[in-house]
Design a protein around this motif. Structure first.
Motif, PDB file in Angstrom:
ATOM      1  N   GLU A   1      -6.127   3.194  10.548  1.00 39.25           N
ATOM      2  CA  GLU A   1      -7.378   2.995  11.293  1.00 39.25           C
ATOM      3  C   GLU A   1      -7.790   1.684  11.736  1.00 39.25           C
TER       4      GLU A   1
ATOM      5  N   THR B   1      -3.448  -0.609   7.124  1.00 41.47           N
ATOM      6  CA  THR B   1      -4.287   1.129   7.350  1.00 41.47           C
ATOM      7  C   THR B   1      -4.021   1.524   8.736  1.00 41.47           C
TER       8      THR B   1
ATOM      9  N   ASN C   1      -5.177  -3.662   4.797  1.00 46.92           N
ATOM     10  CA  ASN C   1      -4.232  -3.151   3.997  1.00 46.92           C
ATOM     11  C   ASN C   1      -4.384  -2.040   3.035  1.00 46.92           C
ATOM     12  N   ILE C   2      -3.626  -1.102   2.795  1.00 48.50           N
ATOM     13  CA  ILE C   2      -3.829   0.100   1.928  1.00 48.50           C
ATOM     14  C   ILE C   2      -3.942  -0.381   0.687  1.00 48.50           C
TER      15      ILE C   2
ATOM     16  N   GLY D   1      -9.260  -4.383   1.363  1.00 46.77           N
ATOM     17  CA  GLY D   1      -8.296  -4.292   2.256  1.00 46.77           C
ATOM     18  C   GLY D   1      -7.545  -5.705   2.598  1.00 46.77           C
TER      19      GLY D   1
ATOM     20  N   LYS E   1      -3.346   0.149  -2.715  1.00 46.18           N
ATOM     21  CA  LYS E   1      -2.442   1.221  -3.355  1.00 46.18           C
ATOM     22  C   LYS E   1      -2.187   0.847  -4.834  1.00 46.18           C
TER      23      LYS E   1
END
Length: 665
Positions: free
Chosen positions: A334, A332, A339-340, A392, A342
């Motif tokens: 930020e 990510t 992690n994203i 995440g 998805k």
């Protein structure tokens, strides 16, 4: 008894005894046909699929086939090619007779199949689910049994619902579809029917040119309704050690590029599901690939596939490729430590491209099965994805695709879509050489009123209709076959490069050339042997040694069998057979030659130095200082620079007086 027969010539009824040989039925069928090719006659209990050559059943009785009074069977055949001026006469012998004109029956392929050990195991078990005595309802003694405590069948629906088991295991499904009353017929007419959505070429009716020039109801596939597959070939994916996944992830952590690897392992019984099967992963082998930030490029078939398959098959417990794994991770913006997320119910679990790839891999890796007319059925290849969780972090997800997905890919009916959660149905193509027939495809879903609705899958349908979930996990008490995963991993160019110099250096540090047979070893060598054994127990190292041409094929089989032994570190004498191989002796010769020179004497001087990179004057100064401490000077080197206390001249000699003023130093 009356047997009904349906052929393309019509419906017929034949009176036969239960003990009648199948050849009697064959003779009666031939009387109703015109120019039938006896070698092409097939019989089935279904209008389409499950066909078996009649000649392959010669010697069996009507009763052996499980046929009862009034049963209907379906017979197909092809006509003989016409030839003018000749007449063919086919003699069909009755039971107990032989004829020189009789064609030899084709070998039944499913009877000669050698199944996986896990299939052999479950075929030898009853598979029933035991139940203890119910104190509320059981009124009998401790040795009695009633409906409340008798064992359940492995496919019992109530048990699966109670334990939230979504799919039957493969062998539980086999037990369900094999009728008890005709159990002996299973070897003659296997219960499984491999799916096929391709046009039959040539057409069984032989009444028109083959596709794409012509098509009829006899050769075209039926309409397809997508539905959840009731069984799955693998119920659980077990990874023998967390270190296996951690080493695989290291490449992504260093580069940010996605990675792919083949799962090397074996299949075992899984006790959490009735007659279940689990895939146990012992290592990940990474083939040549080109990673990208959002995907990767992979070459298939991969170059070392045959060599690796043969190598791991020689392990102490024979291994094979049980699946594959790939990463789909994106930090990510930020917080780079997360992690994203998805892949989730609101998005997709497997993309359409990944599902089609999984179907292709499963199609190319079927399992041997005695329950299929072709001797092969489905696949146990598992698709594993390393992806982000809701918080995440990184976790494993495991899937298979259904047999409908495999059959649709084989018929070239579907393709990936821009939307990863959607599969596109291709258009029909009658081009000669690349003809494609696409039957009607439907799928069902519940609408907003809770009603079951059937909808056409053209032009696209959700990818979830092709997927099967597979549970996964790690053992509580890990006992992997390979004790190490520290050696550089193959095909990681620029990240981890495998070199023979690295192997020789480590062997030298482990003092491997001086480790001998445990029966002739010196005191204190046990810990050296343990360190060497643990370092050698690494699939990546063993696979690399196979490319050095130092070990013969037989030596490599010995090496991997020993280093994959689960008791190697407990019984180090198993290493003796490796130390005695010719390949090991050759490797030790190279290790000795590549080792740095050791000092021959304890005397100081340039000739005794152990590192060629240390400057000469440093060795000379050390030698002179040690000689001075011993009460004298060295004749081979000066004592260094000494400043005269009288004239401050820097003297660089071994004398006692200053070269300028002549006064004592």
């Amino acid at each position: 008894m009356l047997i009904r027969v349906r052929t393309k010539d019509g419906n017929f009824r034949f009176n036969l005894e239960p003990t009648s040989d199948i050849s009697e039925l064959l003779a009666k069928i031939l009387d109703t046909t015109t120019d039938a090719d006896v070698s092409s006659l097939t019989i089935s209990d279904q209008p389409r699929g499950n066909e078996t050559l009649l000649l392959s059943l010669k010697g069996r009785t009507i009763k052996d086939l499980g046929l009862n009074h009034g049963d209907l069977v379906f017979v197909g055949y092809q006509s003989k090619p016409s030839s003018s001026g000749s007449s063919d006469v086919v003699t069909v012998p009755v039971s107990g007779e032989q004829s020189t004109n009789d064609l030899d029956p084709a070998k039944r392929p499913w009877e000669a199949v050698k199944e996986d050990p896990v299939d052999i195991y479950w075929r030898s078990q009853s598979g029933k689910i035991p139940r203890s005595r119910d104190s509320r309802f059981c009124k009998h003694g401790p040795n009695g049994m009633c409906d409340y405590c008798m064992p359940l069948e492995p496919y019992d629906a109530a048990y699966h619902k109670e334990h939230t088991i979504k799919h039957l295991s493969y062998h539980a499904y086999l037990r369900k579809i094999t009728p008890k009353a005709t159990a002996s017929a299973a070897s003659s007419l296997p219960p499984l029917t491999p799916l096929s959505y391709k046009v039959k070429v040539p057409c069984p009716s032989a009444g028109h040119p083959p596709w794409p020039a012509g098509i009829c109801t006899s050769c075209q596939p039926s309409a397809i309704t997508l539905q959840s597959q009731p069984f799955r070939m693998v119920d659980h994916l077990e990874i023998a050690s967390t270190e296996i996944i951690d080493r695989f992830l290291q490449a992504w952590r260093k580069t940010g590029l996605q990675r792919f690897g083949w799962l090397i392992g074996r299949y075992e019984p899984y006790d959490k599901v009735p007659m279940g099967v689990k895939a146990v992963v012992e290592a990940i082998y990474e083939p040549p690939q080109q990673g990208e930030l959002d995907g990767l490029t992979l070459g298939l078939p991969w170059e070392d596939e045959t060599r690796i398959r043969e190598l791991v098959a020689s392990a102490s417990t024979p291994l094979t490729i049980v699946g594959y794994i790939f990463t789909d991770l994106d930090p990510t913006p930020e917080d780079r430590t997360k992690n994203i997320y998805k892949r989730h119910p609101g998005s997709f679990f497997l993309s359409s491209l990944e599902a089609i790839f999984a179907a292709t891999m499963q199609k190319n890796n079927p399992i041997p099965s005695q329950s299929s007319p072709s001797g092969q059925f489905a696949s146990r290849l598992v698709t594993a994805v390393l992806t982000a969780t809701a918080d995440g972090q990184v976790d494993v997800s495991a899937y298979q695709v259904s047999e409908q997905a495999v059959a649709m890919v084989e018929a070239d009916m579907i393709e990936a879509s821009v939307d990863p959660g959607t599969v596109r149905v291709k258009e029909e193509d009658r081009t000669q050489g690349s003809a494609r027939y696409v039957p009607d495809v439907f799928f069902t879903y519940k609408n907003e009123y809770g009603l079951e609705v059937k909808k056409s899958a053209k032009p696209a349908f959700p990818v979830e209709y092709l997927m099967l979930n597979v549970t996964h996990g790690f053992p509580q008490n890990p006992s992997p076959l390979f004790q190490s995963a520290q050696f550089h991993i193959e095909n990681r160019s620029g990240i981890e490069d495998q070199r023979i110099e690295q192997v020789l250096s480590t062997l030298s540090n482990l003092d491997a050339p001086n480790i001998h047979d445990s029966r002739t070893s010196k005191p204190g060598e046990a810990h050296k042997r343990a360190e060497l054994a643990k370092w050698l127990s690494d699939l990546h190292l063993v696979a690399f040694l196979g490319t050095t041409q130092l070990f013969s094929i037989d030596d490599m089989k010995i090496l991997i069998r020993v280093v994959s032994s689960p008791t190697l570190l407990e019984d180090l004498s198993q290493l003796n057979v490796v130390l005695a191989t010719e390949g090991w002796e050759t490797l030790m010769t190279f290790t000795r030659e590549s080792a740095p020179a050791r000092p021959q004497t304890s005397a100081p001087g340039a000739s005794s130095r152990m590192d060629e990179d240390i400057p000469q004057d440093v060795f000379d100064q050390i030698a002179a200082e040690e000689a001075a401490r011993a009460g004298g000077t060295s004749s081979s080197a000066p004592v260094g620079i000494r400043i005269c206390p009288h004239c401050t001249f820097e003297n660089n000699h071994g004398g006692t007086d200053c070269e300028v003023c002549g006064l004592p130093l």
